[in-house]
Design a protein around this motif. Structure first.
Motif, mmCIF file in Angstrom:
data_model
loop_
_atom_site.group_PDB
_atom_site.id
_atom_site.type_symbol
_atom_site.label_atom_id
_atom_site.label_comp_id
_atom_site.label_asym_id
_atom_site.label_seq_id
_atom_site.Cartn_x
_atom_site.Cartn_y
_atom_site.Cartn_z
ATOM 1 N N ASN A 148 -47.105 -16.493 29.752
ATOM 2 C CA ASN A 148 -46.478 -15.838 28.609
ATOM 3 C C ASN A 148 -46.980 -14.408 28.407
ATOM 4 O O ASN A 148 -46.219 -13.531 27.995
ATOM 5 N N LEU A 149 -48.239 -14.153 28.698
ATOM 6 C CA LEU A 149 -48.736 -12.788 28.596
ATOM 7 C C LEU A 149 -48.108 -11.893 29.660
ATOM 8 O O LEU A 149 -47.829 -10.716 29.418
ATOM 9 N N GLN B 106 -52.727 -26.711 32.213
ATOM 10 C CA GLN B 106 -51.422 -26.273 31.754
ATOM 11 C C GLN B 106 -51.535 -25.261 30.619
ATOM 12 O O GLN B 106 -50.719 -24.344 30.502
ATOM 13 N N VAL B 107 -52.562 -25.413 29.782
ATOM 14 C CA VAL B 107 -52.766 -24.462 28.698
ATOM 15 C C VAL B 107 -53.169 -23.097 29.255
ATOM 16 O O VAL B 107 -52.701 -22.055 28.797
ATOM 17 N N ALA C 101 -46.481 -25.767 27.079
ATOM 18 C CA ALA C 101 -47.654 -26.262 26.349
ATOM 19 C C ALA C 101 -47.277 -26.857 25.004
ATOM 20 O O ALA C 101 -48.159 -27.172 24.201
ATOM 21 N N LEU C 102 -45.992 -27.017 24.741
ATOM 22 C CA LEU C 102 -45.539 -27.607 23.487
ATOM 23 C C LEU C 102 -46.132 -29.003 23.341
ATOM 24 O O LEU C 102 -46.018 -29.841 24.226
ATOM 25 N N GLY C 103 -46.795 -29.251 22.203
ATOM 26 C CA GLY C 103 -47.399 -30.552 21.949
ATOM 27 C C GLY C 103 -48.826 -30.683 22.427
ATOM 28 O O GLY C 103 -49.471 -31.695 22.160
ATOM 29 N N MET D 76 -54.680 -18.828 21.256
ATOM 30 C CA MET D 76 -55.982 -19.495 21.195
ATOM 31 C C MET D 76 -56.085 -20.489 20.044
ATOM 32 O O MET D 76 -56.985 -21.336 20.043
ATOM 33 N N THR D 77 -55.187 -20.412 19.079
ATOM 34 C CA THR D 77 -55.171 -21.405 18.006
ATOM 35 C C THR D 77 -54.381 -22.654 18.378
ATOM 36 O O THR D 77 -54.384 -23.637 17.634
ATOM 37 N N GLY D 78 -53.682 -22.617 19.524
ATOM 38 C CA GLY D 78 -52.796 -23.711 19.899
ATOM 39 C C GLY D 78 -51.372 -23.482 19.450
ATOM 40 O O GLY D 78 -50.565 -24.411 19.473
ATOM 41 N N SER D 79 -51.044 -22.259 19.045
ATOM 42 C CA SER D 79 -49.698 -21.949 18.562
ATOM 43 C C SER D 79 -48.813 -21.430 19.680
ATOM 44 O O SER D 79 -49.288 -20.869 20.659
#
Length: 447
Positions: A214-215, A206-207, A143-145, A119-122
């Protein structure tokens, strides 16, 4: 697609979430953290904004563009309920594949830690561009970038979690009922039930997909996806700052939805209380999920007059047929020249209105969906209905019974193909320590 009362009570809280994580220093970047990881792993672990009694957190991100619109994972309530509704959804229901209580707890710890970070964008772990070269990366990398994009991740527990496997039967809330089959339901078992669920909402599809992907990887060996649904184009507004959207029937949807500003009503109709029977659910809610297919080919050939009479509102402005503007309260006593009510008693608005259902209200977070075409070449599209309530048996079931038995729209143009109910536990306090032995969503249930 239910009709709920709207009040004009003044807002007493500010927007949900929106606390941007602190930027990492150059040393952290040199250590191998990806761009998304550098957006603030510390913020994912510690949290920042405290929630008000109505579940409305303070502040919006105003830092760098990549940090903007990052909601806080921590608070008295989980994010993704009263949070300003995002435009995209990826929802997944899971079956638990282990009989080990310890492994379920471990899974929830992994999911909690990962959700706070995402959720932080990491990225997760060392990211798609880091880690051991001979091993799969910790994060899938699509979601890289990309920024956080308003991502919220919400977890829920289905009835199956409370069977004999994990010793939780005595802690199953009375409100977590076995969802009845309503008249007109044509349920497809591939869209029914689930032991766990994850709702990922974001402004970038995409996010949202990246989060569920990933979860679900982290669940390998302990849980597997039972069914999933992608959604786009929200069909409700959870704050008054948002315009009313339209559904696939072309009508404004969610005009009378509960809003986060209605803190007294949200406390009454959304948030569970210890007095409701299970103390571990205090601050949580119950999520009704219904996959409703619209028979578009039939609806699209229906006259505008018939469409408006079936809905009870004008298609253009969204005003009730009794007169006024979109937010004018429907008047079911107004009659036409023929002496008949302008809003028919069998219309969607009349049957779903709180005045016809003991005042019951819901907070909706639905989405449009389309899954291509069926075997006959008909559009497989409709509404993925999501609603948060304090007690499904008294808030959702009576409304749905009324709609399925008398609502012309429900009978002729809509088919419910999926149905599930989940207990959504409260959030984690700011400052909670995460990790293999740390705090996790639902920890009060397993205490």
């Amino acid at each position: 697609m239910t009709e709920q009362d709207r009040t004009d009570a003044p807002a007493t809280s500010t927007e949900d979430g929106g606390v941007a994580p602190a930027p990492a220093d150059d040393a952290a970047a040199r250590s191998g953290l990806s761009r998304r990881a550098a957006l603030g792993t510390a913020g994912a672990v510690a949290g920042a904004a405290a929630l008000t009694a109505g579940g409305f957190a303070a502040g919006r991100a105003t830092a760098s563009p990549l940090q903007q619109n990052a909601y806080d994972f921590f608070g008295a309530h989980q994010s993704g309920i009263v949070t300003p509704q995002q435009d995209r959804l990826h929802f997944a229901a899971f079956d638990i594949t282990t009989d080990s209580r310890a492994r379920v707890i471990s899974l929830l710890r992994r999911w909690t830690e990962a959700a706070a970070r995402l959720m932080t964008g990491s990225e997760l772990g060392s990211g798609a561009a880091g880690g051991a070269y001979a091993a799969p990366p910790d994060d899938t990398g699509e979601a890289l970038g990309l920024p956080a994009s308003g991502l919220t991740i919400t977890f829920g527990f289905g009835p199956g979690l409370f069977d004999e496997r994990f010793g939780l039967a005595s802690k199953r809330p009375a409100q977590l009922i076995d969802m009845p089959k309503f008249s007109g339901d044509t349920l497809d078992e591939q869209f029914v039930g689930g032991d766990l669920c994850i709702q990922a909402c974001a402004d970038d599809p995409q996010v949202a997909v990246h989060a569920i992907r990933n979860l679900s990887r982290l669940a390998f060996g302990d849980a597997a996806i039972r069914w999933a649904q992608l959604g786009f184009g929200r069909t409700s507004s959870t704050t008054r700052a948002q315009d009313t959207p339209r559904n696939f029937m072309g009508f404004k949807d969610g005009t009378a939805n509960l809003r986060a500003e209605d803190t007294d009503l949200v406390d009454r109709w959304v948030w569970a209380d210890a007095a409701d029977g299970q103390a571990w659910m205090a601050g949580g809610s119950y999520l009704v999920a219904r996959r409703i297919r619209i028979l578009a080919e039939i609806w699209d050939r229906t006259s505008l007059q018939q469409q408006e009479q079936d809905v009870g509102r004008t298609k253009g402005s969204g005003a009730p047929l009794s007169g006024g503007s979109e937010f004018t309260e429907p008047d079911f006593t107004v009659t036409g020249r023929d002496g008949e009510p302008l809003i028919r008693p069998t219309s969607h608005v009349a049957l779903a209105h709180p005045s016809a259902n003991g005042g019951a209200m819901m907070l909706r977070r639905g989405y449009n969906f389309t899954d291509g075409a069926d075997a006959l070449g008909r559009l497989d599209a409709g509404l993925f209905f999501l609603a948060y309530v304090r007690d499904p048996a008294t808030q959702f079931v009576p409304v749905q019974n009324a709609l399925s038995s008398a609502d012309v729209m429900t009978i002729e143009y809509l088919r419910t193909t999926g149905s599930a109910l989940f207990a959504v536990p409260p959030g984690l306090p700011a400052g909670s320590v995460l990790g293999p032995d740390g705090a996790y969503i639902g920890q009060e249930l397993f205490a």
